[in-house]
Scaffold this active site. Structure first.
Site, PDB file in Angstrom:
ATOM      1  N   GLY A  12       0.818  -1.212   0.000  1.00  0.00           N
ATOM      2  CA  GLY A  12       0.000   0.000   0.000  1.00  0.00           C
ATOM      3  C   GLY A  12       0.848   1.257   0.000  1.00  0.00           C
ATOM      4  O   GLY A  12       0.490   2.251   0.638  1.00  0.00           O
ATOM      5  N   LEU A  16      -1.910   6.916   2.021  1.00  0.00           N
ATOM      6  CA  LEU A  16      -1.430   7.921   2.976  1.00  0.00           C
ATOM      7  C   LEU A  16      -0.361   7.339   3.897  1.00  0.00           C
ATOM      8  O   LEU A  16       0.730   7.897   4.047  1.00  0.00           O
ATOM      9  CB  LEU A  16      -2.636   8.431   3.788  1.00  0.00           C
ATOM     10  CG  LEU A  16      -2.374   9.428   4.901  1.00  0.00           C
ATOM     11  CD1 LEU A  16      -1.807  10.731   4.348  1.00  0.00           C
ATOM     12  CD2 LEU A  16      -3.672   9.713   5.671  1.00  0.00           C
ATOM     13  N   SER A 109      -7.189   0.302  12.889  1.00  0.00           N
ATOM     14  CA  SER A 109      -7.806   1.628  12.915  1.00  0.00           C
ATOM     15  C   SER A 109      -8.525   1.791  14.243  1.00  0.00           C
ATOM     16  O   SER A 109      -8.952   0.806  14.854  1.00  0.00           O
ATOM     17  CB  SER A 109      -8.809   1.693  11.775  1.00  0.00           C
ATOM     18  OG  SER A 109      -9.814   2.634  12.061  1.00  0.00           O
ATOM     19  N   SER A 110      -8.714   3.033  14.654  1.00  0.00           N
ATOM     20  CA  SER A 110      -9.424   3.252  15.918  1.00  0.00           C
ATOM     21  C   SER A 110     -10.910   2.922  15.793  1.00  0.00           C
ATOM     22  O   SER A 110     -11.586   2.776  16.815  1.00  0.00           O
ATOM     23  CB  SER A 110      -9.246   4.698  16.379  1.00  0.00           C
ATOM     24  OG  SER A 110      -9.706   5.575  15.389  1.00  0.00           O
ATOM     25  N   CYS A 111     -11.423   2.757  14.574  1.00  0.00           N
ATOM     26  CA  CYS A 111     -12.855   2.464  14.450  1.00  0.00           C
ATOM     27  C   CYS A 111     -13.195   1.005  14.760  1.00  0.00           C
ATOM     28  O   CYS A 111     -14.347   0.616  14.717  1.00  0.00           O
ATOM     29  CB  CYS A 111     -13.387   2.870  13.082  1.00  0.00           C
ATOM     30  SG  CYS A 111     -12.831   1.808  11.772  1.00  0.00           S
ATOM     31  N   LYS A 142     -11.041  -5.101   9.659  1.00  0.00           N
ATOM     32  CA  LYS A 142      -9.817  -4.839  10.429  1.00  0.00           C
ATOM     33  C   LYS A 142      -9.739  -5.736  11.668  1.00  0.00           C
ATOM     34  O   LYS A 142      -8.658  -6.218  12.028  1.00  0.00           O
ATOM     35  CB  LYS A 142      -9.756  -3.361  10.836  1.00  0.00           C
ATOM     36  CG  LYS A 142      -9.429  -2.437   9.675  1.00  0.00           C
ATOM     37  CD  LYS A 142      -7.987  -2.629   9.223  1.00  0.00           C
ATOM     38  CE  LYS A 142      -7.605  -1.749   8.056  1.00  0.00           C
ATOM     39  NZ  LYS A 142      -6.269  -2.055   7.522  1.00  0.00           N
ATOM     40  N   HIS A 181     -11.808  11.937   4.535  1.00  0.00           N
ATOM     41  CA  HIS A 181     -12.072  12.152   5.960  1.00  0.00           C
ATOM     42  C   HIS A 181     -12.206  13.648   6.226  1.00  0.00           C
ATOM     43  O   HIS A 181     -11.917  14.483   5.376  1.00  0.00           O
ATOM     44  CB  HIS A 181     -10.946  11.539   6.795  1.00  0.00           C
ATOM     45  CG  HIS A 181     -11.045  10.052   6.868  1.00  0.00           C
ATOM     46  ND1 HIS A 181     -11.872   9.403   7.745  1.00  0.00           N
ATOM     47  CD2 HIS A 181     -10.440   9.091   6.151  1.00  0.00           C
ATOM     48  CE1 HIS A 181     -11.785   8.107   7.566  1.00  0.00           C
ATOM     49  NE2 HIS A 181     -10.913   7.877   6.600  1.00  0.00           N
TER      50      HIS A 181
HETATM   51  P1  GDP Z   1     -15.089   9.150  11.202  1.00  0.00           P
HETATM   52  O1  GDP Z   1     -14.009   9.699  12.084  1.00  0.00           O
HETATM   53  O2  GDP Z   1     -14.949   7.691  10.905  1.00  0.00           O
HETATM   54  O3  GDP Z   1     -16.476   9.491  11.730  1.00  0.00           O
HETATM   55  O4  GDP Z   1     -14.974   9.806   9.739  1.00  0.00           O
HETATM   56  P2  GDP Z   1     -14.881  11.273   9.126  1.00  0.00           P
HETATM   57  O5  GDP Z   1     -13.504  11.811   9.239  1.00  0.00           O
HETATM   58  O6  GDP Z   1     -15.428  11.170   7.731  1.00  0.00           O
HETATM   59  O7  GDP Z   1     -15.859  12.204   9.962  1.00  0.00           O
HETATM   60  C1  GDP Z   1     -15.570  12.696  11.235  1.00  0.00           C
HETATM   61  C2  GDP Z   1     -16.604  13.732  11.672  1.00  0.00           C
HETATM   62  O8  GDP Z   1     -16.442  14.938  10.914  1.00  0.00           O
HETATM   63  C3  GDP Z   1     -18.065  13.300  11.472  1.00  0.00           C
HETATM   64  O9  GDP Z   1     -18.819  13.793  12.579  1.00  0.00           O
HETATM   65  C4  GDP Z   1     -18.462  14.058  10.211  1.00  0.00           C
HETATM   66  O10 GDP Z   1     -19.848  14.293  10.095  1.00  0.00           O
HETATM   67  C5  GDP Z   1     -17.703  15.366  10.426  1.00  0.00           C
HETATM   68  N1  GDP Z   1     -17.503  16.184   9.220  1.00  0.00           N
HETATM   69  C6  GDP Z   1     -17.762  17.517   9.131  1.00  0.00           C
HETATM   70  N2  GDP Z   1     -17.547  17.981   7.898  1.00  0.00           N
HETATM   71  C7  GDP Z   1     -17.116  16.928   7.161  1.00  0.00           C
HETATM   72  C8  GDP Z   1     -16.703  16.769   5.798  1.00  0.00           C
HETATM   73  O11 GDP Z   1     -16.727  17.710   4.998  1.00  0.00           O
HETATM   74  N3  GDP Z   1     -16.291  15.527   5.412  1.00  0.00           N
HETATM   75  C9  GDP Z   1     -16.247  14.468   6.285  1.00  0.00           C
HETATM   76  N4  GDP Z   1     -15.814  13.279   5.842  1.00  0.00           N
HETATM   77  N5  GDP Z   1     -16.653  14.589   7.570  1.00  0.00           N
HETATM   78  C10 GDP Z   1     -17.075  15.782   8.011  1.00  0.00           C
END
Ligand code: GDP
Length: 313
Positions: A12, A16, A109-111, A142, A181
């Site tokens: 990979g 990133l 991953s932390s998820c 994962k 993200h």
């Molecule tokens: P997570 O950490 O697995 O939930 O993934 P994300 O990084 O996609 O989202 C993290 C948080 O950021 C969530 O509460 C989203 O709703 C919020 N968020 C706010 N604006 C955005 C955006 O423009 N893109 C994404 N991906 N998340 C956003």
């Protein structure tokens, strides 16, 4: 121990994490870094992975290959997140073991942790509660990877270790608004709103969820540290130990991008897990700590985005 001349496979290396590992190991003087261009080797296809390992015989493997994405991508491509990841990791773990790889580091991953895990999240909370539904496809894959590493250690005494990074960001990130993200998405949104002189930027959700962000070069440093100094079945968290709300992150990015308009929250979009902060005391106990402050890491990522990444999501 991994030596400067060891044969090291970074699975990979265009992602990133993989790209950061490649940069880091090259800078540290490791000379035999093996990579596989995606067009030449589909890691989901077992016979091809078998042939590649027979031919290249790596000694150490960093398993950073995975189908990844943000909250919307997980909901849109559940098969890819579950099936592709199961295939990729099973193929690489099995053929690493089969061909005599000395040690493998699997990136989780932390998820993988329960949605309502107590915070900060300790490694032992794995499988103690229900997952966050918005990313359970990825999380289940994962978790299977972790269990496979632990199974190989238990059944065959093989050195497979598992690192669980928190949310990552940095050079090489993906800026496609539909699949990325939050951190790169907001960098792009604020930057474009500034250039186009738009009156506001829309942030998904309520702005209240809390997240921890680790600069990917720090993760690469941690992975090499673990490869050299850690050899146990237990998974190990990699993070900074501090978090902030999405609203605070939006304000920080607004400042770094020098955007003068307003921030609007779109609460019709999902918030996901309310909080995700890793307990990093195990890693600190081994003697490793993250170095890059969030504002500096975002600044560097922003400079990279403006210079190289615009127009290439
Ligand atoms: P997570 O950490 O697995 O939930 O993934 P994300 O990084 O996609 O989202 C993290 C948080 O950021 C969530 O509460 C989203 O709703 C919020 N968020 C706010 N604006 C955005 C955006 O423009 N893109 C994404 N991906 N998340 C956003």
């Amino acid at each position: 121990m991994m030596q400067r001349h060891s044969r090291i496979y970074i699975a990979g290396h265009r992602g990133l994490v993989g790209a950061a590992l490649y940069r880091y190991l090259s800078q540290q003087g490791y000379t035999c870094l093996l990579t596989t261009p995606r067009a030449e080797l589909d890691l989901r296809w077992e016979p091809a992975v078998r042939d590649w390992f027979d031919q290249h015989q790596p000694e150490y493997v960093f398993l950073a290959a995975a189908k990844v994405g943000g909250i919307l991508a997980n909901a849109t491509y559940p098969v890819d997140f579950l099936q592709d990841n199961l295939q990729i990791q099973t193929n690489i773990i099995y053929h690493s073991y089969r061909t005599g790889v000395k040690k493998l580091l699997f990136l989780g991953s932390s998820c993988i942790y329960p949605k309502f895990a107590p915070q900060p999240i300790k490694e032992e909370y794995l499988l103690t509660g229900a997952l966050e539904p918005t990313n359970e496809w990825y999380a289940i894959a994962k978790i299977s990877g972790i269990k496979l590493c632990q199974a190989y250690r238990q059944q065959y005494g093989w050195s497979a270790i598992c690192a669980m990074p928190t949310n990552l960001y940095g050079i090489g990130d993906h800026f496609d608004l539909k699949t990325s993200h939050v951190l790169p998405a907001l960098l792009r949104k604020f930057h474009e709103a500034k250039i186009r002189q738009e009156p506001s930027v829309t942030v998904w959700g309520t702005g209240t969820p809390r997240r921890e962000f680790l600069y990917v070069d720090d993760l690469a440093d941690a992975c090499v540290f673990l490869m050299q100094h850690y050899d146990a079945a237990e998974i190990i968290n990699v993070g900074t130990g501090t978090d902030l709300s999405i609203g605070e992150l939006a304000h920080l990015i607004q400042k770094i991008t020098e955007y003068a308009g307003e921030i609007i929250y779109d609460s019709s979009k999902p918030d996901g897990t309310p909080r995700k902060l890793l307990d990093v005391s195990r890693l600190h106990g081994l003697g490793w700590q993250a170095r890059t402050p969030l504002a500096l890491g975002i600044q560097k990522t922003y400079e990279w985005y403006v210079t190289y990444a615009q127009g290439n999501p």
